[in-house]
Design a protein around this motif. Structure first.
Motif, PDB file in Angstrom:
ATOM      1  N   VAL A 235       1.070  -1.965  -0.266  1.00 44.42           N
ATOM      2  CA  VAL A 235      -0.180  -0.092   0.082  1.00 44.42           C
ATOM      3  C   VAL A 235       1.064   0.918  -0.179  1.00 44.42           C
ATOM      4  N   ASP A 236       2.112   1.215   1.057  1.00 50.50           N
ATOM      5  CA  ASP A 236       2.482   2.645   0.879  1.00 50.50           C
ATOM      6  C   ASP A 236       3.122   2.820  -0.240  1.00 50.50           C
TER       7      ASP A 236
ATOM      8  N   VAL B 255       0.926   3.518  -2.903  1.00 47.74           N
ATOM      9  CA  VAL B 255       0.203   5.239  -2.920  1.00 47.74           C
ATOM     10  C   VAL B 255       1.527   5.798  -3.361  1.00 47.74           C
ATOM     11  N   TRP B 256       2.630   6.260  -2.537  1.00 46.90           N
ATOM     12  CA  TRP B 256       3.858   7.156  -3.068  1.00 46.90           C
ATOM     13  C   TRP B 256       3.797   7.055  -4.697  1.00 46.90           C
TER      14      TRP B 256
ATOM     15  N   SER C 182       2.168   6.407  -6.877  1.00 49.73           N
ATOM     16  CA  SER C 182       0.665   6.943  -7.372  1.00 49.73           C
ATOM     17  C   SER C 182       0.749   8.173  -7.473  1.00 49.73           C
ATOM     18  N   LEU C 183       1.442   8.966  -6.455  1.00 52.50           N
ATOM     19  CA  LEU C 183       0.579  10.120  -6.434  1.00 52.50           C
ATOM     20  C   LEU C 183       2.348  10.618  -6.991  1.00 52.50           C
TER      21      LEU C 183
ATOM     22  N   MET D 161       2.239  11.918   2.926  1.00 53.42           N
ATOM     23  CA  MET D 161       2.340  10.306   3.045  1.00 53.42           C
ATOM     24  C   MET D 161       2.951  10.287   4.782  1.00 53.42           C
TER      25      MET D 161
ATOM     26  N   LEU E  40      -0.574   9.115   5.868  1.00 58.20           N
ATOM     27  CA  LEU E  40      -1.670   7.484   6.180  1.00 58.20           C
ATOM     28  C   LEU E  40      -0.374   6.192   6.493  1.00 58.20           C
TER      29      LEU E  40
END
Length: 159
Positions: free
Chosen positions: A74-75, A78-79, A81-82, A141, A145
């Motif tokens: 997940v980390d 998400v990281w 993707s951003l 982040m 999150l």
């Protein structure tokens, strides 16, 4: 002590696949929109592959703790993707749109020259936006999150 194995997604040419959408956005004035969308497909495939890789590495290192595997996936996803897709794609898109509009109103250059100039500006901006975006995503982040995970882990390095 043995030398650590290079990370395929961070330490080799493969990492440049994460820049595909920025290149696609830079070329938007010159290519069909389907080419731009394909560049997002390449960048998204890179992000997904990196997240899976980090999950596999976490599973090897922490086989008894599936939570750590989930956090790694997940980390990273998400990281990346951003920092590799959403923010730089938007940034280059807006920069190129603004430069094309400004060149149209401030110059009498023919449209092909304005389009190529816009593409060159977009490409030139890519190396300039990477570090500020990466640091901003680290901050975002760490401030959101990653608070759910406990202490901030090792944030992914630049794409």
């Amino acid at each position: 002590m043995g030398q650590e194995e290079p990370d395929l997604y961070r330490d080799t040419w493969v990492r440049y696949l994460g820049y595909a959408n920025e290149v696609g956005e830079s070329f938007r004035p010159l290519v069909p929109v389907s080419v731009v969308w394909a560049s997002y497909g390449v960048a998204t495939a890179y992000v997904t592959a990196d997240a899976i890789d980090k999950g596999r590495k976490a599973a090897t290192a922490h086989a008894q703790d599936p939570t750590r595997v989930g956090v790694a996936v997940v980390d990273t996803f998400v990281w990346q993707s951003l920092a590799s897709v959403a923010i730089p794609g938007f940034t280059i898109n807006r920069l190129c749109a603004a430069s094309l509009a400004l060149l149209g109103s401030l110059t009498r250059w023919p449209l092909p020259v304005r389009r190529w100039t816009t593409t060159a500006l977009g490409l030139a901006a890519i190396p300039l936006i990477i570090t500020p975006i990466d640091r901003t995503v680290d901050f975002l982040m760490d401030s959101s999150l990653r608070k759910l995970y406990g202490t901030p882990g090792e944030p992914p390095t630049s794409h």
